[in-house]
Design a protein around this motif. Structure first.
Motif, PDB file in Angstrom:
ATOM      1  N   ALA A 156       2.703   4.082  -5.894  1.00 34.02           N
ATOM      2  CA  ALA A 156       3.590   4.493  -5.128  1.00 34.02           C
ATOM      3  C   ALA A 156       3.338   5.878  -4.797  1.00 34.02           C
ATOM      4  O   ALA A 156       4.272   6.842  -5.175  1.00 34.02           O
ATOM      5  CB  ALA A 156       5.551   4.269  -5.284  1.00 34.02           C
ATOM      6  N   GLU A 157       2.159   6.411  -4.896  1.00 33.05           N
ATOM      7  CA  GLU A 157       1.348   7.887  -5.217  1.00 33.05           C
ATOM      8  C   GLU A 157       2.004   8.937  -4.082  1.00 33.05           C
ATOM      9  O   GLU A 157       1.746   9.916  -4.355  1.00 33.05           O
ATOM     10  CB  GLU A 157       0.396   8.500  -5.165  1.00 33.05           C
ATOM     11  CG  GLU A 157      -0.531   7.951  -4.185  1.00 33.05           C
ATOM     12  CD  GLU A 157      -1.962   8.971  -4.459  1.00 33.05           C
ATOM     13  OE1 GLU A 157      -1.370   9.754  -5.056  1.00 33.05           O
ATOM     14  OE2 GLU A 157      -2.535   9.236  -2.920  1.00 33.05           O
ATOM     15  N   ASN A 158       1.976   8.589  -3.034  1.00 28.95           N
ATOM     16  CA  ASN A 158       2.994   9.338  -2.404  1.00 28.95           C
ATOM     17  C   ASN A 158       4.247   8.758  -1.977  1.00 28.95           C
ATOM     18  O   ASN A 158       4.972   9.410  -1.060  1.00 28.95           O
ATOM     19  CB  ASN A 158       1.760   9.022  -0.604  1.00 28.95           C
ATOM     20  CG  ASN A 158       0.692   9.306  -1.234  1.00 28.95           C
ATOM     21  OD1 ASN A 158      -0.034   9.109  -0.328  1.00 28.95           O
ATOM     22  ND2 ASN A 158       0.613  10.373  -1.480  1.00 28.95           N
ATOM     23  N   ALA A 159       5.141   8.540  -2.795  1.00 27.38           N
ATOM     24  CA  ALA A 159       6.854   7.857  -2.622  1.00 27.38           C
ATOM     25  C   ALA A 159       7.416   9.911  -2.603  1.00 27.38           C
ATOM     26  O   ALA A 159       8.735   9.641  -1.467  1.00 27.38           O
ATOM     27  CB  ALA A 159       7.134   6.932  -3.497  1.00 27.38           C
TER      28      ALA A 159
ATOM     29  N   GLY B 182      -2.255   7.206  -7.482  1.00 24.80           N
ATOM     30  CA  GLY B 182      -4.072   7.954  -6.615  1.00 24.80           C
ATOM     31  C   GLY B 182      -3.576   9.635  -7.384  1.00 24.80           C
ATOM     32  O   GLY B 182      -3.973   9.472  -8.369  1.00 24.80           O
ATOM     33  N   ASN B 183      -4.881  10.157  -6.544  1.00 22.75           N
ATOM     34  CA  ASN B 183      -5.064  11.050  -7.166  1.00 22.75           C
ATOM     35  C   ASN B 183      -3.574  12.260  -6.889  1.00 22.75           C
ATOM     36  O   ASN B 183      -3.538  13.487  -7.541  1.00 22.75           O
ATOM     37  CB  ASN B 183      -5.653  12.032  -5.697  1.00 22.75           C
ATOM     38  CG  ASN B 183      -5.675  11.625  -3.969  1.00 22.75           C
ATOM     39  OD1 ASN B 183      -5.187  10.838  -3.868  1.00 22.75           O
ATOM     40  ND2 ASN B 183      -5.693  12.692  -3.420  1.00 22.75           N
ATOM     41  N   HIS B 184      -2.632  12.034  -6.190  1.00 29.49           N
ATOM     42  CA  HIS B 184      -0.930  12.901  -5.831  1.00 29.49           C
ATOM     43  C   HIS B 184      -0.535  12.377  -7.758  1.00 29.49           C
ATOM     44  O   HIS B 184       0.858  13.087  -7.205  1.00 29.49           O
ATOM     45  CB  HIS B 184      -0.541  12.872  -5.275  1.00 29.49           C
ATOM     46  CG  HIS B 184      -1.156  13.329  -3.613  1.00 29.49           C
ATOM     47  ND1 HIS B 184      -1.503  14.628  -3.629  1.00 29.49           N
ATOM     48  CD2 HIS B 184      -1.990  12.819  -2.245  1.00 29.49           C
ATOM     49  CE1 HIS B 184      -2.406  15.199  -2.657  1.00 29.49           C
ATOM     50  NE2 HIS B 184      -2.590  13.656  -1.754  1.00 29.49           N
ATOM     51  N   ALA B 185      -1.000  11.573  -8.316  1.00 32.27           N
ATOM     52  CA  ALA B 185      -0.823  10.684  -9.097  1.00 32.27           C
ATOM     53  C   ALA B 185       1.039  12.044  -9.943  1.00 32.27           C
ATOM     54  O   ALA B 185       2.134  11.740  -9.898  1.00 32.27           O
ATOM     55  CB  ALA B 185      -0.868  10.446 -10.158  1.00 32.27           C
TER      56      ALA B 185
ATOM     57  N   GLY C  97       1.091  -1.209   0.178  1.00 36.07           N
ATOM     58  CA  GLY C  97       0.113  -0.063   0.503  1.00 36.07           C
ATOM     59  C   GLY C  97       0.962   1.527  -0.048  1.00 36.07           C
ATOM     60  O   GLY C  97       2.152   1.041  -0.281  1.00 36.07           O
ATOM     61  N   ASP C  98       0.170   2.685  -0.375  1.00 40.48           N
ATOM     62  CA  ASP C  98       0.872   3.778   0.000  1.00 40.48           C
ATOM     63  C   ASP C  98       1.961   3.864   0.365  1.00 40.48           C
ATOM     64  O   ASP C  98       2.150   4.368   1.593  1.00 40.48           O
ATOM     65  CB  ASP C  98      -0.054   4.878   0.129  1.00 40.48           C
ATOM     66  CG  ASP C  98      -1.471   4.566  -0.494  1.00 40.48           C
ATOM     67  OD1 ASP C  98      -2.465   3.836  -0.766  1.00 40.48           O
ATOM     68  OD2 ASP C  98      -2.049   5.824  -0.296  1.00 40.48           O
ATOM     69  N   VAL C  99       3.159   3.684   0.066  1.00 41.38           N
ATOM     70  CA  VAL C  99       4.404   4.292   0.100  1.00 41.38           C
ATOM     71  C   VAL C  99       4.375   5.994   0.581  1.00 41.38           C
ATOM     72  O   VAL C  99       4.305   6.721  -0.427  1.00 41.38           O
ATOM     73  CB  VAL C  99       5.891   3.992  -0.833  1.00 41.38           C
ATOM     74  CG1 VAL C  99       6.942   4.466  -0.678  1.00 41.38           C
ATOM     75  CG2 VAL C  99       5.499   2.172  -0.902  1.00 41.38           C
TER      76      VAL C  99
HETATM   77 FE   FE2 Z   1      -4.036   9.229  -2.438  1.00 39.67          FE
END
Ligand code: FE2
Length: 257
Positions: A38-41, A66-69, A7-9
């Motif tokens: 990795a959309e928050n990596a 995701g939304n921060h792509a 899940g989200d890194v």
């Molecule tokens: Fe997100």
């Protein structure tokens, strides 16, 4: 076959933990295929081509977003260099990047797609169900894994029940909180949220005192990721190679000692 999904890194803490541990996690869980959200990596919001490359080099087969792509500008400019990265199908700019990524394991084609949920998610171009209905006829694969990046629990379950006979797994991401509702629905693996890979002593990966300042004092704060050891969260999906249906899903969580 076994599919490992992380899940989200989130930011440096999560990124470094995943880069350091991915090889051993794949070995521990006999993973044949690995997907990492990795959309928050990159500093907690977005991803850069350099981070994408490091995750692929560390053993990820596909990177989901995701939304921060597109929070990092260079991502849009260089997204065509990221062949194994899939962006949400239902967000702007619709022309940038892959909406389907297909990779092979033995003679099986594995498709990975990414979709944004509806509730509390701004700027989606299409609701999740019509977006997926439009996307499905374009997918030529034996196994289809959906990263459903959304806030609302009921929405993720509803989407899964609607598409369960047509996809192999629906794995929720975005909330950063792992849920304990993993199950198989009509041959489709499901979990509302895989959880995050990020600083354990944090609020969803973000610096706790900053979130408190914002919530209690109403202060405008910049997004400061928390540091320190990371929790690694995700799940392992087992797929029958003959039927291409999911037979099991289990949660994975490695908390720092
Ligand atoms: Fe997100």
């Amino acid at each position: 076959m076994n599919i490992l999904f992380l899940g989200d890194v989130v930011a440096k803490s999560g990124r470094e933990a995943v880069l350091r541990q991915l090889g051993s996690l794949k070995e521990e869980y006999s993973a044949d295929f690995t997907i990492v959200n990795a959309e928050n990596a990159a500093h907690g919001k977005g991803i850069t081509p350099k981070i994408y490359s490091s995750l692929i080099k560390a053993g990820a087969d596909v990177i989901t977003l995701g939304n921060h792509a597109f929070s990092k500008k260079e991502m849009i400019q260089e997204i065509d260099t990221c062949s194994f990265m899939v962006r949400p199908v239902n967000m702007e700019p619709t022309e940038a990047g892959n909406i389907i990524v297909i990779r092979r394991f033995k003679d099986l084609r594995i498709a990975v797609v990414n979709i944004l949920g509806k509730a509390f998610m701004s700027g989606i171009t299409d609701d999740p169900i019509p977006a997926m209905e439009k996307l499905l006829p374009q997918i030529r694969a034996d196994i289809i894994i959906v990263d459903y990046h959304g806030e609302a629990t009921s929405e993720k379950m509803m989407f899964t029940k609607y598409f369960s006979s047509r996809v192999t797994a629906v794995i929720g991401t975005h909330t950063h909180v792992q849920t304990a509702d993993e199950r198989i629905i009509d041959g489709c693996a499901f979990i509302t949220d895989a959880g995050m890979c990020g600083a354990y002593d944090s609020i969803l990966g973000r610096d706790s005192s900053e979130v408190m300042q914002h919530m209690i004092e109403g202060k405008l704060t910049s997004y400061t990721p928390a540091g320190g050891p990371a929790v690694i969260s995700g799940c392992l999906i087992t797929v029958d190679e003959e039927t291409c249906r999911a037979v099991s899903i289990r949660r994975i969580q490695k908390r720092p000692a």
